[in-house]
Scaffold this motif. Structure first.
Motif, PDB file in Angstrom:
ATOM      1  N   LYS A 279       0.856  -1.178   0.000  1.00 48.78           N
ATOM      2  CA  LYS A 279       0.000   0.000   0.000  1.00 48.78           C
ATOM      3  C   LYS A 279       0.897   1.235   0.000  1.00 48.78           C
ATOM      4  CE  LYS A 279      -3.708   2.079   2.733  1.00 48.78           C
ATOM      5  NZ  LYS A 279      -4.531   1.909   3.941  1.00 48.78           N
ATOM      6  N   ILE A 280       0.647   2.136  -0.948  1.00 44.05           N
ATOM      7  CA  ILE A 280       1.427   3.368  -1.059  1.00 44.05           C
ATOM      8  C   ILE A 280       0.522   4.530  -0.656  1.00 44.05           C
ATOM      9  CG2 ILE A 280       2.782   4.853  -2.565  1.00 44.05           C
ATOM     10  CD1 ILE A 280       3.116   2.450  -4.435  1.00 44.05           C
ATOM     11  N   VAL A 281       0.973   5.315   0.328  1.00 48.61           N
ATOM     12  CA  VAL A 281       0.198   6.457   0.806  1.00 48.61           C
ATOM     13  C   VAL A 281       1.003   7.735   0.617  1.00 48.61           C
ATOM     14  CG1 VAL A 281      -1.104   5.103   2.493  1.00 48.61           C
ATOM     15  CG2 VAL A 281       1.024   6.176   3.176  1.00 48.61           C
ATOM     16  N   TYR A 282       0.310   8.853   0.497  1.00 42.07           N
ATOM     17  CA  TYR A 282       0.935  10.165   0.400  1.00 42.07           C
ATOM     18  C   TYR A 282       0.627  10.899   1.695  1.00 42.07           C
ATOM     19  CZ  TYR A 282       2.278  14.714  -1.454  1.00 42.07           C
ATOM     20  OH  TYR A 282       2.901  15.924  -1.662  1.00 42.07           O
ATOM     21  N   ARG A 283       1.655  11.134   2.503  1.00 41.08           N
ATOM     22  CA  ARG A 283       1.440  11.711   3.827  1.00 41.08           C
ATOM     23  C   ARG A 283       2.536  12.731   4.158  1.00 41.08           C
ATOM     24  NH1 ARG A 283      -2.510   8.967   3.482  1.00 41.08           N
ATOM     25  NH2 ARG A 283      -3.499   7.631   4.977  1.00 41.08           N
ATOM     26  N   GLU A 284       2.256  13.479   5.208  1.00 34.37           N
ATOM     27  CA  GLU A 284       3.269  14.356   5.793  1.00 34.37           C
ATOM     28  C   GLU A 284       4.065  13.518   6.787  1.00 34.37           C
ATOM     29  OE1 GLU A 284       3.541  18.625   8.057  1.00 34.37           O
ATOM     30  OE2 GLU A 284       1.921  17.261   8.618  1.00 34.37           O
ATOM     31  N   TYR A 285       5.384  13.646   6.761  1.00 32.59           N
ATOM     32  CA  TYR A 285       6.240  12.935   7.706  1.00 32.59           C
ATOM     33  C   TYR A 285       7.392  13.840   8.107  1.00 32.59           C
ATOM     34  CZ  TYR A 285       9.061  12.059   3.532  1.00 32.59           C
ATOM     35  OH  TYR A 285       9.794  12.210   2.384  1.00 32.59           O
ATOM     36  N   PHE A 286       8.043  13.471   9.202  1.00 31.65           N
ATOM     37  CA  PHE A 286       9.185  14.236   9.703  1.00 31.65           C
ATOM     38  C   PHE A 286      10.453  13.457   9.373  1.00 31.65           C
ATOM     39  CE2 PHE A 286       5.615  15.769  12.087  1.00 31.65           C
ATOM     40  CZ  PHE A 286       5.838  17.139  12.134  1.00 31.65           C
ATOM     41  N   ASN A 287      11.353  14.067   8.587  1.00 32.66           N
ATOM     42  CA  ASN A 287      12.566  13.383   8.131  1.00 32.66           C
ATOM     43  C   ASN A 287      13.650  13.386   9.211  1.00 32.66           C
ATOM     44  OD1 ASN A 287      13.478  16.020   8.048  1.00 32.66           O
ATOM     45  ND2 ASN A 287      13.634  16.111   5.827  1.00 32.66           N
TER      46      ASN A 287
ATOM     47  N   GLU B 243      16.054  15.334   9.837  1.00 35.85           N
ATOM     48  CA  GLU B 243      16.313  16.650  10.422  1.00 35.85           C
ATOM     49  C   GLU B 243      15.099  17.216  11.143  1.00 35.85           C
ATOM     50  OE1 GLU B 243      17.027  16.105   6.979  1.00 35.85           O
ATOM     51  OE2 GLU B 243      19.064  15.521   7.527  1.00 35.85           O
ATOM     52  N   GLU B 244      14.058  16.396  11.345  1.00 38.52           N
ATOM     53  CA  GLU B 244      12.807  16.787  12.002  1.00 38.52           C
ATOM     54  C   GLU B 244      12.070  17.885  11.237  1.00 38.52           C
ATOM     55  OE1 GLU B 244      11.164  15.530  14.740  1.00 38.52           O
ATOM     56  OE2 GLU B 244      12.617  13.908  14.655  1.00 38.52           O
ATOM     57  N   GLU B 245      12.227  17.900   9.917  1.00 44.52           N
ATOM     58  CA  GLU B 245      11.494  18.840   9.073  1.00 44.52           C
ATOM     59  C   GLU B 245      10.252  18.130   8.530  1.00 44.52           C
ATOM     60  OE1 GLU B 245      14.430  19.532   6.100  1.00 44.52           O
ATOM     61  OE2 GLU B 245      15.418  21.109   7.232  1.00 44.52           O
ATOM     62  N   ALA B 246       9.146  18.857   8.464  1.00 41.87           N
ATOM     63  CA  ALA B 246       7.910  18.292   7.923  1.00 41.87           C
ATOM     64  C   ALA B 246       7.993  18.284   6.398  1.00 41.87           C
ATOM     65  CB  ALA B 246       6.712  19.098   8.384  1.00 41.87           C
ATOM     66  N   VAL B 247       7.801  17.099   5.803  1.00 46.44           N
ATOM     67  CA  VAL B 247       7.916  16.909   4.359  1.00 46.44           C
ATOM     68  C   VAL B 247       6.732  16.055   3.912  1.00 46.44           C
ATOM     69  CG1 VAL B 247       9.387  16.009   2.528  1.00 46.44           C
ATOM     70  CG2 VAL B 247      10.435  16.895   4.592  1.00 46.44           C
TER      71      VAL B 247
ATOM     72  N   ILE C 128       4.068  10.941  11.666  1.00 43.87           N
ATOM     73  CA  ILE C 128       4.987   9.951  11.112  1.00 43.87           C
ATOM     74  C   ILE C 128       6.404  10.474  11.303  1.00 43.87           C
ATOM     75  CG2 ILE C 128       5.681   8.721   9.036  1.00 43.87           C
ATOM     76  CD1 ILE C 128       2.797   9.033   8.033  1.00 43.87           C
ATOM     77  N   ARG C 129       7.221   9.689  11.989  1.00 42.57           N
ATOM     78  CA  ARG C 129       8.577  10.121  12.343  1.00 42.57           C
ATOM     79  C   ARG C 129       9.621   9.159  11.781  1.00 42.57           C
ATOM     80  NH1 ARG C 129       8.110  14.270  15.507  1.00 42.57           N
ATOM     81  NH2 ARG C 129       6.313  14.508  16.865  1.00 42.57           N
ATOM     82  N   PHE C 130      10.817   9.690  11.577  1.00 37.15           N
ATOM     83  CA  PHE C 130      11.951   8.911  11.089  1.00 37.15           C
ATOM     84  C   PHE C 130      12.375   7.903  12.154  1.00 37.15           C
ATOM     85  CE2 PHE C 130      16.592   8.367  10.803  1.00 37.15           C
ATOM     86  CZ  PHE C 130      16.665   7.774   9.561  1.00 37.15           C
ATOM     87  N   PHE C 131      12.731   6.708  11.719  1.00 34.75           N
ATOM     88  CA  PHE C 131      13.200   5.661  12.630  1.00 34.75           C
ATOM     89  C   PHE C 131      14.592   5.229  12.216  1.00 34.75           C
ATOM     90  CE2 PHE C 131      13.690   1.128  13.651  1.00 34.75           C
ATOM     91  CZ  PHE C 131      13.614   1.215  15.032  1.00 34.75           C
ATOM     92  N   LYS C 132      15.570   5.483  13.101  1.00 34.29           N
ATOM     93  CA  LYS C 132      16.938   5.024  12.855  1.00 34.29           C
ATOM     94  C   LYS C 132      17.063   3.628  13.464  1.00 34.29           C
ATOM     95  CE  LYS C 132      21.752   6.068  13.376  1.00 34.29           C
ATOM     96  NZ  LYS C 132      22.777   6.853  14.038  1.00 34.29           N
ATOM     97  N   PRO C 133      17.313   2.601  12.624  1.00 34.40           N
ATOM     98  CA  PRO C 133      17.311   1.228  13.138  1.00 34.40           C
ATOM     99  C   PRO C 133      18.480   0.951  14.096  1.00 34.40           C
ATOM    100  CG  PRO C 133      17.351   1.265  10.723  1.00 34.40           C
ATOM    101  CD  PRO C 133      17.503   2.654  11.193  1.00 34.40           C
TER     102      PRO C 133
END
Length: 167
Positions: A44-52, A54-58, A115-120
């Motif tokens: 499933k492909i969604v188009y959303r706002e997420y935080f990359n 650098e914690e910028e909203a994209v 939606i936030r970035f996850f560093k594994p």
């Protein structure tokens, strides 16, 4: 609107492209809207706002990997163009220009709805699933330690999500 069309994801331009009919040669870009999603194969492909990072909203397209009651795990697939290099001497081999696939993981915590970035890493994985229930946290830590997971492999992180959901 529901239907079956020829479709592909263009990772270089971050867009979903649709061909209305197989005989038609025109390709249309899918409207980038958070209410529209598409299913490509089983993904499933969604188009959303997420935080990359650098914690910028994209805004961008994310592939939904797994979903539980509390969390949803996403993957962002990016195609980067790497310029080729000519051989400077006869002993070197020239490198052709190419596109390289890069992936990033993101998670949606349904409590804060972002939606936030996850560093594994093991520390970040345990922190992502941490709750007030101490026994649940201990079982999860024990599962992560005993399973010998590769934290950079998305399949292993999805496995932890499903285990957590079944606790």
């Amino acid at each position: 609107l529901e239907g079956k069309n020829l479709m592909r994801y263009d990772g270089y331009n971050d867009e979903v492209q649709i061909k209305i009919s197989p005989s038609d040669t025109t390709i249309v870009m899918l409207t980038q809207n958070k209410d529209i999603y598409c299913v490509l194969g089983r993904e499933k492909i969604v188009y959303r706002e997420y935080f990359n990072k650098e914690e910028e909203a994209v805004y961008g397209h994310l592939f939904q990997l797994a979903e539980s009651d509390d969390l949803t795990l996403f993957e962002r697939r990016i195609k980067k163009f790497k310029e080729g290099k000519a051989a400077t001497t006869s002993l070197e081999v020239p490198v052709a220009s190419r596109f390289v696939l890069q992936t990033e993981l993101y998670y949606l915590d349904k409590e804060d709805d972002k939606i936030r970035f996850f560093k594994p890493s093991k520390k970040n994985l345990v922190a992502m699933f941490e709750t007030d229930d101490k026994t649940k946290n201990d079982k999860l830590k024990k599962f992560i330690s005993s399973s010998r997971l590769n934290y950079k492999d998305t399949k292993d992180i999805v496995q932890v999500l499903y285990y957590y959901n079944n606790l």
